[in-house]
Motif scaffolding. Structure first.
Motif, mmCIF file in Angstrom:
data_model
loop_
_atom_site.group_PDB
_atom_site.id
_atom_site.type_symbol
_atom_site.label_atom_id
_atom_site.label_comp_id
_atom_site.label_asym_id
_atom_site.label_seq_id
_atom_site.Cartn_x
_atom_site.Cartn_y
_atom_site.Cartn_z
ATOM 1 N N GLU A 66 -1.057 11.523 3.210
ATOM 2 C CA GLU A 66 -1.936 10.708 2.751
ATOM 3 C C GLU A 66 -2.153 9.419 3.707
ATOM 4 O O GLU A 66 -1.149 9.092 4.150
ATOM 5 C CB GLU A 66 -1.073 10.026 1.240
ATOM 6 N N ASN B 27 2.691 2.827 -2.348
ATOM 7 C CA ASN B 27 2.212 3.474 -3.426
ATOM 8 C C ASN B 27 0.970 4.371 -3.519
ATOM 9 O O ASN B 27 0.818 5.134 -4.068
ATOM 10 C CB ASN B 27 2.359 2.546 -4.580
ATOM 11 N N GLU B 28 0.137 4.194 -2.412
ATOM 12 C CA GLU B 28 -1.199 4.601 -2.134
ATOM 13 C C GLU B 28 -0.887 5.881 -1.106
ATOM 14 O O GLU B 28 -1.700 6.620 -0.998
ATOM 15 C CB GLU B 28 -2.140 4.070 -1.687
ATOM 16 N N VAL C 63 -4.378 5.374 3.877
ATOM 17 C CA VAL C 63 -5.232 4.428 3.284
ATOM 18 C C VAL C 63 -5.729 3.229 4.282
ATOM 19 O O VAL C 63 -5.181 3.140 5.170
ATOM 20 C CB VAL C 63 -4.442 3.833 2.176
ATOM 21 N N HIS D 191 0.675 -1.159 0.079
ATOM 22 C CA HIS D 191 0.108 0.118 0.022
ATOM 23 C C HIS D 191 0.942 1.230 0.057
ATOM 24 O O HIS D 191 0.435 2.500 -0.008
ATOM 25 C CB HIS D 191 -0.896 -0.149 1.289
#
Ligand code: ZN
Length: 374
Positions: free
Chosen positions: A206, A199-200, A208, A197
């Motif tokens: 950010e 790369n998210e 996730v 995850h």
């Protein structure tokens, strides 16, 4: 007799003095901290030498991380295996994974707890990582000068406090479990739950939601062998409230996984988030305990060609266990033997004197009973 008594007294004083200093420091200082939560502050690893200007605790004397000189650790048989409960989470339980600009953070539910190995119970808050770059390693703690590729910190707070925020300023508030990551031959499926995850959450801020998994899989299989010391959060505000556990066994991840970790995230300046480790801090008299007998902690010949003061220190410290304790033991035994011998002499002299002086019979009786018990 007087010479042996003097020797024993001196040894006892020396040993008690050192033991006292040790327990005092271990009891006093503890800690760690990218565990700040949402409140973001503008410090960076580039100005690590100046953290103390804005965060005074960062300039204090019981800071983390440290270099753990294995030859100077003290074996403590009282350190029980670390026990975890609630660490295996179902996939339908979602956890927040985020990039806070300093590291990747996985928030943990309070159902995860340390239930053994510490004197008190601690609840999990979050875990995060420290790493280097494609060029070099980036663990925070070092072992006898060796820096590992990366390091995981699982942050907990003492259940006697209402919240992590309240616990983090208390001397016994926090417990952090640390483990070293090394490159091995296989992909690590537990770490992949996080790395897939990254790369998210490339940019700072950010986040996730990721599926639950067995969080204990991120730690070594062996939770019996570890080092323990009192230190601090390794990021501002550097509160000295962490009881550290650093596991002896490392965790293996694949080369590709290590590369993913080092390349995926960016910091607040949109630069690669790398080398997010703080330099090791001075011990300043603190003691590092080991839950196991390290082969390095036994007395051994001083290796040639090493720095004089360092070897002298290492020698005296490593001899503490085998050397000093045995010396005291033999000293005490010698004193008892000498005492018994003197009493024996005294008894015989008294017996000889009894013919002349009946009043000494009581003393003779006492001396005889003492002799029987020796
Ligand atoms: Zn950390």
């Amino acid at each position: 007799m007087s010479r042996s008594a003097l020797r024993v007294s001196l040894l006892l004083l020396a040993v008690l003095g050192r033991a006292g200093a040790g327990s005092e420091h271990v009891g006093q200082d503890p800690p760690h901290s990218s565990e700040q939560g949402p409140g973001h502050s503008h410090w960076s690893y580039e100005d690590v030498e100046h953290w103390g200007v804005v965060y005074p605790d960062c300039a204090r004397t019981s800071q983390s991380p440290i270099n753990i000189d294995v030859a100077k650790t003290i074996f403590s048989p009282h350190l029980r295996p670390i026990q975890l409960s609630g660490y295996s989470l179902p996939a339908n339980q979602k956890l927040k994974l985020s990039n806070n600009g300093h590291t990747v953070v996985l928030e943990l539910p309070e159902s995860l707890a340390i239930t053994g190995g510490y004197a008190q119970q601690y609840r999990a808050v979050q875990l995060h990582l420290h790493w280097g770059s494609l060029m070099g390693p980036g663990s925070e703690h070092t072992i006898s000068g060796h820096r590992f590729a990366a390091e995981i910190h699982v942050v907990h707070y003492n259940t006697k406090y209402e919240s992590f925020q309240k616990a983090m300023v208390q001397p016994d508030g926090l417990a952090v479990l640390g483990a070293f990551l090394e490159v091995g031959p296989r992909e690590n499926p537990y770490y992949q739950e996080i790395f897939e995850h990254l790369n998210e959450i490339e940019a700072e801020g950010e986040e996730v939601m990721v599926s639950g998994f067995n969080i204990a899989g991120l730690l070594p299989a062996n939770l019996k062998f570890y080092f323990h010391y009192n230190g601090s959060l390794t990021t501002p505000p550097c509160y000295q409230t962490v009881k550290w556990t650093v596991f002896n066994q490392t965790v293996l991840i694949s080369r590709e996984q290590m590369s993913t970790l080092a390349r995926s995230l960016r910091n607040e300046d949109s630069e690669p988030l790398q080398n997010n480790y703080r330099p090791v801090q001075g011990l300043n008299g603190r003691w590092v305990l080991a839950s196991f007998q390290t082969t390095l902690s036994v007395e051994k010949p001083i290796p040639p060609g090493r720095d004089g003061s360092a070897t002298t220190e290492g020698h005296s410290s490593s001899s503490f266990h085998a050397g000093d304790v045995l010396a005291v033991l033999f000293g005490v035994l010698f004193a008892i033997t000498a005492l018994a011998f003197l009493l024996y002499i005294y008894k015989h002299r008294s017996q000889n004197a009894r013919l002349d002086s009946p009043t000494k019979s009581k003393v003779i009786y006492t001396a005889a009973s003492t002799e029987n018990t020796v």
